[in-house]
Design a protein around this motif. Structure first.
Motif, PDB file in Angstrom:
ATOM      1  N   GLY A 151       0.996  -1.156   0.048  1.00  8.46           N
ATOM      2  CA  GLY A 151       0.069  -0.006  -0.117  1.00  8.46           C
ATOM      3  C   GLY A 151       0.830   1.198  -0.098  1.00  8.46           C
ATOM      4  N   PRO A 152       0.181   2.399  -0.086  1.00  2.40           N
ATOM      5  CA  PRO A 152       1.175   3.765  -0.136  1.00  2.40           C
ATOM      6  C   PRO A 152       1.531   3.881   1.388  1.00  2.40           C
ATOM      7  CG  PRO A 152      -1.165   4.029   0.227  1.00  2.40           C
ATOM      8  CD  PRO A 152      -1.307   2.629   0.051  1.00  2.40           C
ATOM      9  N   GLU A 153       2.685   3.157   1.767  1.00  2.00           N
ATOM     10  CA  GLU A 153       3.079   3.294   3.015  1.00  2.00           C
ATOM     11  C   GLU A 153       4.331   4.586   3.182  1.00  2.00           C
ATOM     12  OE1 GLU A 153       2.061   1.463   5.219  1.00  2.00           O
ATOM     13  OE2 GLU A 153       1.031   0.182   3.675  1.00  2.00           O
ATOM     14  N   PRO A 154       4.289   5.175   4.195  1.00  2.00           N
ATOM     15  CA  PRO A 154       5.249   6.437   4.369  1.00  2.00           C
ATOM     16  C   PRO A 154       6.694   6.064   4.145  1.00  2.00           C
ATOM     17  CG  PRO A 154       4.196   5.776   6.667  1.00  2.00           C
ATOM     18  CD  PRO A 154       3.713   4.816   5.597  1.00  2.00           C
ATOM     19  N   ASP A 155       6.907   4.897   4.343  1.00  2.00           N
ATOM     20  CA  ASP A 155       8.446   4.482   4.195  1.00  2.00           C
ATOM     21  C   ASP A 155       8.550   3.995   2.826  1.00  2.00           C
ATOM     22  OD1 ASP A 155      10.783   3.167   3.866  1.00  2.00           O
ATOM     23  OD2 ASP A 155      10.460   1.852   5.653  1.00  2.00           O
ATOM     24  N   PRO A 156       9.403   4.723   1.970  1.00  2.00           N
ATOM     25  CA  PRO A 156       9.556   4.314   0.571  1.00  2.00           C
ATOM     26  C   PRO A 156       9.811   2.898   0.240  1.00  2.00           C
ATOM     27  CG  PRO A 156      10.830   6.360   1.319  1.00  2.00           C
ATOM     28  CD  PRO A 156      10.525   5.790   2.358  1.00  2.00           C
ATOM     29  N   SER A 157      10.437   2.204   1.150  1.00  2.00           N
ATOM     30  CA  SER A 157      10.857   0.978   0.931  1.00  2.00           C
ATOM     31  C   SER A 157       9.852   0.012   0.705  1.00  2.00           C
ATOM     32  CB  SER A 157      12.019   0.315   1.860  1.00  2.00           C
ATOM     33  OG  SER A 157      11.624   0.301   2.991  1.00  2.00           O
ATOM     34  N   GLU A 158       8.723   0.343   1.585  1.00  2.00           N
ATOM     35  CA  GLU A 158       7.458  -0.659   1.691  1.00  2.00           C
ATOM     36  C   GLU A 158       6.143  -0.181   0.778  1.00  2.00           C
ATOM     37  OE1 GLU A 158       6.435  -0.504   5.708  1.00  2.00           O
ATOM     38  OE2 GLU A 158       8.537  -1.498   6.515  1.00  2.00           O
ATOM     39  N   ALA A 159       6.424   0.979  -0.046  1.00  2.00           N
ATOM     40  CA  ALA A 159       5.396   1.559  -0.778  1.00  2.00           C
ATOM     41  C   ALA A 159       5.248   0.732  -1.932  1.00  2.00           C
ATOM     42  CB  ALA A 159       5.525   2.975  -1.014  1.00  2.00           C
ATOM     43  N   GLY A 160       3.785   0.685  -2.078  1.00  2.00           N
ATOM     44  CA  GLY A 160       3.264  -0.034  -3.193  1.00  2.00           C
ATOM     45  C   GLY A 160       2.132   0.462  -3.915  1.00  2.00           C
ATOM     46  N   ILE A 161       1.470  -0.060  -4.990  1.00  2.00           N
ATOM     47  CA  ILE A 161       0.296   0.619  -5.532  1.00  2.00           C
ATOM     48  C   ILE A 161      -0.730  -0.340  -5.819  1.00  2.00           C
ATOM     49  CG2 ILE A 161       1.007  -0.072  -7.865  1.00  2.00           C
ATOM     50  CD1 ILE A 161       0.844   2.863  -8.815  1.00  2.00           C
ATOM     51  N   ARG A 162      -0.797  -1.337  -4.833  1.00  2.00           N
ATOM     52  CA  ARG A 162      -2.101  -2.309  -5.079  1.00  2.00           C
ATOM     53  C   ARG A 162      -3.123  -1.510  -4.968  1.00  2.00           C
ATOM     54  NH1 ARG A 162      -4.049  -7.483  -3.619  1.00  2.00           N
ATOM     55  NH2 ARG A 162      -5.411  -6.540  -1.662  1.00  2.00           N
ATOM     56  N   PRO A 163      -3.353  -0.840  -3.737  1.00  2.00           N
ATOM     57  CA  PRO A 163      -4.843  -0.060  -3.678  1.00  2.00           C
ATOM     58  C   PRO A 163      -5.259   0.650  -4.845  1.00  2.00           C
ATOM     59  CG  PRO A 163      -3.557   0.199  -1.551  1.00  2.00           C
ATOM     60  CD  PRO A 163      -2.457  -0.432  -2.556  1.00  2.00           C
ATOM     61  N   MET A 213      -4.183   4.479 -10.191  1.00  2.00           N
ATOM     62  CA  MET A 213      -2.761   4.485 -10.309  1.00  2.00           C
ATOM     63  C   MET A 213      -2.268   5.884 -10.666  1.00  2.00           C
ATOM     64  SD  MET A 213      -2.427   0.858 -12.381  1.00  2.00           S
ATOM     65  CE  MET A 213      -0.577   0.827 -12.538  1.00  2.00           C
ATOM     66  N   PRO A 214      -2.675   6.631 -11.679  1.00  2.00           N
ATOM     67  CA  PRO A 214      -2.051   7.964 -11.977  1.00  2.00           C
ATOM     68  C   PRO A 214      -1.936   8.903 -10.744  1.00  2.00           C
ATOM     69  CG  PRO A 214      -4.121   7.559 -13.144  1.00  2.00           C
ATOM     70  CD  PRO A 214      -3.601   6.281 -12.495  1.00  2.00           C
ATOM     71  N   LEU A 215      -3.109   8.823 -10.169  1.00  2.00           N
ATOM     72  CA  LEU A 215      -2.953   9.460  -8.838  1.00  2.00           C
ATOM     73  C   LEU A 215      -2.096   9.334  -7.852  1.00  2.00           C
ATOM     74  CD1 LEU A 215      -4.420  11.961  -7.937  1.00  2.00           C
ATOM     75  CD2 LEU A 215      -6.337  10.477  -6.848  1.00  2.00           C
ATOM     76  N   GLN A 216      -2.010   8.379  -7.628  1.00  2.00           N
ATOM     77  CA  GLN A 216      -1.037   7.626  -6.804  1.00  2.00           C
ATOM     78  C   GLN A 216       0.456   7.897  -7.191  1.00  2.00           C
ATOM     79  OE1 GLN A 216      -1.429   5.843  -3.582  1.00  2.00           O
ATOM     80  NE2 GLN A 216       0.563   6.497  -3.621  1.00  2.00           N
ATOM     81  N   ILE A 217       0.709   7.990  -8.468  1.00  2.00           N
ATOM     82  CA  ILE A 217       1.938   8.277  -8.857  1.00  2.00           C
ATOM     83  C   ILE A 217       2.008   9.927  -8.784  1.00  2.00           C
ATOM     84  CG2 ILE A 217       3.237   8.657 -11.217  1.00  2.00           C
ATOM     85  CD1 ILE A 217       1.762   6.078 -12.112  1.00  2.00           C
ATOM     86  N   PHE A 218       1.063  10.623  -9.113  1.00  2.00           N
ATOM     87  CA  PHE A 218       0.970  12.154  -8.906  1.00  2.00           C
ATOM     88  C   PHE A 218       1.409  12.389  -7.557  1.00  2.00           C
ATOM     89  CE2 PHE A 218      -1.504  15.926  -7.160  1.00  2.00           C
ATOM     90  CZ  PHE A 218      -0.625  16.881  -8.142  1.00  2.00           C
ATOM     91  N   ASN A 219       0.892  11.592  -6.649  1.00  2.00           N
ATOM     92  CA  ASN A 219       1.118  11.849  -5.031  1.00  2.00           C
ATOM     93  C   ASN A 219       2.529  11.666  -4.733  1.00  2.00           C
ATOM     94  OD1 ASN A 219       0.853  11.794  -2.271  1.00  2.00           O
ATOM     95  ND2 ASN A 219      -0.758  10.208  -2.153  1.00  2.00           N
ATOM     96  N   TRP A 220       3.079  10.536  -5.451  1.00  2.00           N
ATOM     97  CA  TRP A 220       4.581  10.334  -4.922  1.00  2.00           C
ATOM     98  C   TRP A 220       5.410  11.576  -5.697  1.00  2.00           C
ATOM     99  CZ3 TRP A 220       3.648   4.452  -6.456  1.00  2.00           C
ATOM    100  CH2 TRP A 220       3.218   3.834  -5.120  1.00  2.00           C
ATOM    101  N   ILE A 221       4.927  11.618  -6.969  1.00  2.00           N
ATOM    102  CA  ILE A 221       5.831  12.893  -7.477  1.00  2.00           C
ATOM    103  C   ILE A 221       5.919  14.044  -6.577  1.00  2.00           C
ATOM    104  CG2 ILE A 221       6.201  14.285  -9.742  1.00  2.00           C
ATOM    105  CD1 ILE A 221       4.709  12.080 -11.344  1.00  2.00           C
ATOM    106  N   SER A 222       4.828  14.423  -6.148  1.00  2.00           N
ATOM    107  CA  SER A 222       4.703  15.568  -5.532  1.00  2.00           C
ATOM    108  C   SER A 222       5.395  15.654  -4.022  1.00  2.00           C
ATOM    109  CB  SER A 222       3.236  16.187  -5.430  1.00  2.00           C
ATOM    110  OG  SER A 222       2.492  15.447  -5.530  1.00  2.00           O
ATOM    111  N   ARG A 223       5.936  14.427  -3.667  1.00  2.00           N
ATOM    112  CA  ARG A 223       6.717  14.329  -2.390  1.00  2.00           C
ATOM    113  C   ARG A 223       7.787  14.911  -2.619  1.00  2.00           C
ATOM    114  NH1 ARG A 223       4.472   9.451   0.840  1.00  2.00           N
ATOM    115  NH2 ARG A 223       2.373   9.631   0.277  1.00  2.00           N
ATOM    116  N   PRO A 224       8.451  15.572  -1.477  1.00  2.00           N
ATOM    117  CA  PRO A 224       9.872  16.116  -1.837  1.00  2.00           C
ATOM    118  C   PRO A 224      11.059  15.045  -1.865  1.00  2.00           C
ATOM    119  CG  PRO A 224       9.034  16.338   0.423  1.00  2.00           C
ATOM    120  CD  PRO A 224       7.984  15.750  -0.273  1.00  2.00           C
ATOM    121  N   GLN A 225      10.680  13.912  -1.113  1.00  2.00           N
ATOM    122  CA  GLN A 225      11.829  12.864  -1.034  1.00  2.00           C
ATOM    123  C   GLN A 225      12.116  12.138  -2.373  1.00  2.00           C
ATOM    124  OE1 GLN A 225       9.168  12.750   0.640  1.00  2.00           O
ATOM    125  NE2 GLN A 225       9.405  11.584   2.711  1.00  2.00           N
ATOM    126  N   GLU A 226      13.350  11.999  -2.642  1.00  2.00           N
ATOM    127  CA  GLU A 226      14.072  11.504  -3.890  1.00  2.00           C
ATOM    128  C   GLU A 226      13.446  10.010  -4.170  1.00  2.00           C
ATOM    129  OE1 GLU A 226      16.201  12.396  -6.565  1.00  2.00           O
ATOM    130  OE2 GLU A 226      15.903  14.308  -5.770  1.00  2.00           O
TER     131      GLU A 226
END
Ligand SMILES: Nc1ncnc2c1ncn2[C@@H]1O[C@H](COP(=O)(O)OP(=O)(O)OP(=O)(O)O)[C@@H](O)[C@H]1O
Ligand SMILES: [Mg+2]
Lengths: 327, 414, 287
Positions: B79-91, B365-378
């Motif tokens: 799921g969209p976990e706050p930790d990048p290493s655990e984050a996923g796009i299943r939902p 999916m594209p919304l989740q991607i947008f969400n990730w792009i707009s975060r500051p962390q690389e």
């Protein structure tokens, strides 16, 4: 009855004929039932045809009523909305709703995009329609189709992560969010639109015109630029208008790459906010559902809608005229 | 090549200027500059065409470069976990699946029906013709409306439904079916008791001794309230014994058929909003497919005494089906990539599971991607790139399917 | 089979759907003009327009039953227009309208209240270019019966076989009924279209240049077929081929610029035309 005739009469007749004439003489399917079904279906079809009108009606109604509630607010005046270039809807004390700031941003991004998409799209269309050998077409067409099919959020990513760093490397003055990067990405997005619409227009020009020009000893350049393009001019203009409308309404790229500071600037290195960018900013933050800033979203959308509608309407009418001229 | 030779032959340079022909005195323009211009223009064309290929390569290349290292199974299952290493796009994948299939379900019939009306049923009189041309112009204009505007329409028309049914909050409101409200009382030791609520607009109930409720095993019990400080009873009694300060909260249990008005920010709203975006696209492509059916087939069927609908159903529609399907698939791939309207109606919310019913919150999916792009962390940007690769893979397979249908099902019609 | 009485009985049995009143329109004559004929279609003072352009001027014409009537005339003279008014195919052209009367028995073919669906079942049409549906051969022929009749599977098979035999293609297609109709040759396709039209049991068959897209051999086959079908159907055929008109029609009508110039027995029109224009046309001086 001559004997020749009876000889010609095949032997299968008697039996099969009897049976079939019996079937054909039997009662037919009830026409009334068919009629009734026909009417029901017709009504359904008309209803779905009218549905598209309903959508337009609903868009205008929704945008209008919410815009009215926006202007009813004490914080808003017509003079401020249409006369100011300061767009500052969120700060408590000094709210200002000058739409020109957003329109400026939109126009800047659109201008950059179109300075890429229009010439490149038109030249590619000329190339595809007049010059390109089949082999090149078979490569170029799918490439353009894929470019057209890529979701805009991907272009946004591309703008932010690839175009912006390149621009910054070329010139130090670019800020992280800037109009140029978003404009370039929007231009790439619009290129296939321009190209395919313009190519349609070029293809619609009758062959006879080209052959006539070639017959006079014209080069391919003469034919395409001096004969075909002028003949297809209104089709090309409509392609341009539709592409501009697309660029004006483009959302995700500008939301990601153009920034969120509404300012009336024509410096492509600066960050700007477009009308669509503002709507995204509102939707992704948590703004209450009833404040003036919430309603301002609708007022901006109404402005955007009217701009794009005017562009597409003119574009479509020109296109229709153009088609009629050659059909 | 032929044409070039032709021009050369006719070019004045080939004339013998010494001959005393009647044209000898006329200064003929040389064809040389024009041919040069032609060659230069061709060069320009080729360059520009190459640029567009390069742009595509650059686009895909940069995404692959950034995304491939982050491609992993976690991306698919997490799921969209706050930790990048655990984050996923299943939902989001499930959200896209729900929204887009619902959207196709609504849009296809309406779109194809409209196309049939416009192409197969001629207007009967002047007014009919006028209405047809209005509808036609309207459809091409709708196709040009920015999708973000449809998002705002969805926000008012579907999410809040003009406020006609009241507003829906976590406390209920509006019209609802398939939902039950409970007050949940906790006590230490992970014990909880659910007390059914009849009127969800009332505040959370006070804990009263003897209140009827359901324990964690689902048995109906009377709650035994004890003062703070009293030792807990042991044995069976423990299950329905709570301290008087036991914490309470309102929870809901929703059935799969849960439905409510106004529609709220659920899957159904997403599908309806996307329908608005996609409808003109489907109408236009279906119209083109129907127009491609030769009219001799219609005449043939009409001549046999078919009614207009029988012509459509037995002849035109089957013949146009490959075209309609191709158009529909391309329209769906547009719907999958559409972000702005969904962002407007759903906002950016944390969604950790697949939608369970039509009213359930969702992301795509594209919304989740947008969400990730707009975060500051690389790190999130890398995950966004990986998500984009996934999205593009889905879209490409859709396009491939469309091409396949175009080729496989496309029979000659006459 | 050679017994004349048997044949006459047969002819009565073959008659498609004898329905009250209309039965009398059918007499099964085999000789070209020797027997008196009844009237199938009666056209009186028909004017037809496409928008403002008048395509037909005051046409009055009788189409005899169980005869082949040929409509001839130079291109654009309105033959197809007339034919398409007989079964109201012109309804599909928004600008087309007509005034006057066209009757099939007691039915007014131009009336608004006439059921065009039923009408087109009674008056079949075959077009210039063969237009089989992109379906199997069987489904093509079964298309009409499926719309109009409730038939069991075997009954449907009977009808299909019957129609294909009547259209003289059965032997060529009987082993490939399930294969696509578009795989047939042009001539076979056209005969398939005729079978498709016959399969609903029409009273009248309209043919608009049925052979113009065919090679000579297929043309001959279709012409034979027309001659053969004349026993049970009233046939109206539009043709540009003078020989064809002479070979297979009983009556010929000559049109010029939307007007009916001359109508009469085919032999008369071709050998002793009353009008100069007719003579010029049939002798190939113009057209
Ligand atoms: N759909 C239409 N709209 C307008 N005018 C038409 C239409 N169809 C035919 N016409 C005109 O009506 C006149 C008669 O046409 P029609 O098709 O009946 O001629 P025809 O005798 O069948 O010619 P041909 O032998 O070439 O088939 C022509 O002048 C034609 O241009
Ligand atoms: Mg004709």
């Amino acid at each position: 009855m001559s004997s020749a005739d009876s000889l010609a009469t095949p032997t299968w007749r008697g039996d099969l004929d009897d049976r079939v004439s019996k079937y054909l003489g039997r009662s037919q399917r009830s026409l009334k039932l068919v009629r009734g079904r026909e009417t029901v279906i017709y009504v359904i079809l008309i209803a779905s045809g009218l549905f598209s009108l309903l959508i337009t009606g609903a868009i205008i109604y929704v945008l209008a009523i919410e815009t009215v509630s926006f202007f009813k607010s004490d914080e808003v005046t017509f003079a401020n909305f249409f006369g100011s270039t300061t767009w500052n809807p969120l700060l408590g004390g000094t709210k200002s709703f000058g739409i020109w700031a957003l329109i400026c941003g939109t126009m800047l991004v659109t201008a950059i995009a179109m300075s890429i998409a229009l010439p490149l799209g038109l030249i590619t269309a000329i190339y595809l329609s007049e010059y390109a050998p089949r082999r090149v077409r078979n490569v170029l067409k799918p490439v353009l189709e894929v470019l057209a099919g890529v979701p805009t959020v991907v272009y946004g990513f591309f703008a932010l992560m690839t175009i912006t760093p390149i621009l910054q490397w070329l010139h130090g003055g670019f800020s992280v969010y800037n109009a140029a990067s978003a404009g370039i990405a929007v231009g790439i997005l619009c290129l296939p639109t321009v190209c395919s619409l313009a190519e349609d227009a070029l293809q619609a020009v009758p062959r006879g015109l080209r052959e006539g020009a070639y017959g006079l000893g014209a080069t391919r350049f003469d034919v395409s630029v001096k004969v075909v393009v002028p003949a297809a001019l209104s089709g090309i203009i409509s392609a341009f208008l539709l592409a501009i409308a697309r660029a004006v309404g483009e959302t995700m790229i500008v939301a990601l790459a153009a920034g969120s500071l509404a300012q009336a600037t024509f410096d492509p290195r600066q960050q700007v906010q477009t009308m669509t960018g503002f709507m995204v900013q509102m939707a992704s933050g948590d703004v209450s559902n009833y404040g003036t800033e919430y309603y301002s979203m609708y007022a901006v959308a109404f402005t955007l809608f009217i701009m794009t509608l005017a562009l597409t309407m003119v574009g479509n009418i020109v296109r229709r005229r153009f088609r009629e001229a050659y059909e | 090549m032929n044409l070039r030779e032709q021009t050369k032959m006719q070019s004045p340079a080939e004339f013998d200027s010494d001959s005393k022909g009647p044209l000898a005195s006329i200064q003929l323009l040389s064809g040389e500059p024009r041919r040069k211009l032609d060659a230069r223009f061709r060069g320009l064309c080729v360059t520009i065409a190459a640029v567009s290929v390069l742009v595509l390569i650059g686009l895909l290349g940069s995404i692959l470069l950034q995304g491939v290292p982050s491609l992993s199974l976690t991306l698919l299952t997490g799921g969209p976990e706050p930790d990048p290493s655990e984050a996923g796009i299943r939902p989001a994948i499930f959200g896209t699946l729900w929204v887009c299939s619902l959207c196709a379900l609504f849009t296809l019939p309406i779109g194809v029906a409209t196309a049939i009306l416009l192409e197969e049923y001629q207007p009967r009189n002047r007014y009919g013709r006028f209405i047809y041309s209005v509808i036609q112009l309207n459809i091409s204009n709708l196709a040009g409306v920015p999708s973000v505007v449809y998002g705002l329409l969805g926000l008012t028309a579907f999410v809040s439904m003009f406020g006609l049914f009241g507003s829906r909050t976590s406390q209920g409101g509006g019209l609802e079916i398939g939902v039950r409200y409970y007050d949940q009382f906790f006590s230490e030791g992970m014990r909880s008791i659910l007390v059914p609520v009849s009127d969800p607009s009332q505040p959370v109930n006070k804990l009263v001794n003897g209140m009827q409720g359901f324990d964690s095993r689902g048995n109906q019990v009377a709650i035994n309230v004890i003062p703070i400080g009293t030792p807990l009873p042991t044995g069976d009694e423990l299950r329905y014994t709570l301290y008087e300060d036991g914490e309470a909260g309102r929870i809901t249990k929703k059935a799969w058929y849960h439905f409510s008005l106004p529609l709220g920010r659920g899957v159904l709203t997403g599908a309806l909003t996307l329908m608005l975006v996609i409808l003109p696209v489907i109408i236009i492509s279906s119209q083109e497919a129907l127009r491609a059916v030769p009219s001799s087939l219609r005449d043939g069927a009409l001549g046999l005494g078919s009614t207009p609908w029988q012509v459509v159903w037995h002849v035109t529609l089957p013949s146009a089906m490959p075209g309609i399907l191709t158009g529909a698939i391309l329209a769906m791939s547009r719907a999958i990539g559409e972000t702005a309207p969904i962002l407007i109606i759903a906002g950016i919310v944390y969604i950790s599971r697949a939608p369970q019913n039509l009213m359930d919150d969702f992301t795509v999916m594209p919304l989740q991607i947008f969400n990730w792009i707009s975060r500051p962390q690389e790190e999130f940007h890398a995950i966004a790139a990986a998500g984009i690769i996934l999205l593009l893979a889905i879209l490409l397979s859709f396009n491939a399917l469309a091409v396949l249908i175009r080729q496989k099902l496309h029979k000659p019609l006459s | 089979m050679s017994d004349p009485t048997t044949l006459a009985n047969e002819a009565a049995a073959i008659e498609p759907r004898p329905r009250d009143g209309r039965q009398t329109h059918f007499t099964h004559s085999r000789e070209q003009t020797s027997e008196p004929t009844t009237l199938a279609i009666r056209v009186r003072d028909l004017n037809a327009w496409y928008g403002d352009f008048q395509a037909l001027h005051a046409i009055s014409l009788d189409i005899p039953a169980n005869r082949v009537s040929a409509l001839i005339g130079p291109s654009g003279c309105g033959k197809s227009t007339l034919l398409r008014w007989f079964n109201r195919m012109n309804d599909t052209i928004p600008s087309a309208h007509a005034r006057g009367s066209v009757n099939l028995g007691d039915t007014d073919l131009l009336s608004r209240t006439t059921d065009v669906v039923d009408l087109r079942r009674r008056i079949g049409i075959v077009f210039q270019r063969p237009n089989p549906f992109p379906k199997s051969i069987f489904d093509n022929v079964a298309f009409g019966p499926r719309l109009h009749m409730k038939l069991s599977r075997t009954e449907l098979q009977d009808v299909v076989e019957w129609a294909l035999r009547k259209a003289a293609v059965w032997d060529e297609v009987k082993d490939r009924l399930a294969s696509p109709a578009l795989g047939l040759s042009g001539g076979q396709q056209q005969r398939l279209c005729i079978a498709r039209a016959i399969a609903v049991g029409p009273e009248v068959l309209l043919m608009d240049e049925p052979c113009s897209a065919l090679d000579p051999a297929s043309t001959l086959a279709v012409e034979d077929l027309i001659f053969e079908l004349r026993r049970q159907y009233t046939i109206v055929i539009v043709t540009h081929n003078m020989q064809q008109a002479a070979r297979c029609s009983d009556q010929t009508a000559f049109f010029y610029e939307g007007r009916l110039i001359e109508v009469g027995a085919t032999t008369t029109v071709f050998t002793k035309p009353k009008q100069q224009q007719t003579e010029d046309y049939v002798s190939g001086k113009f057209g």
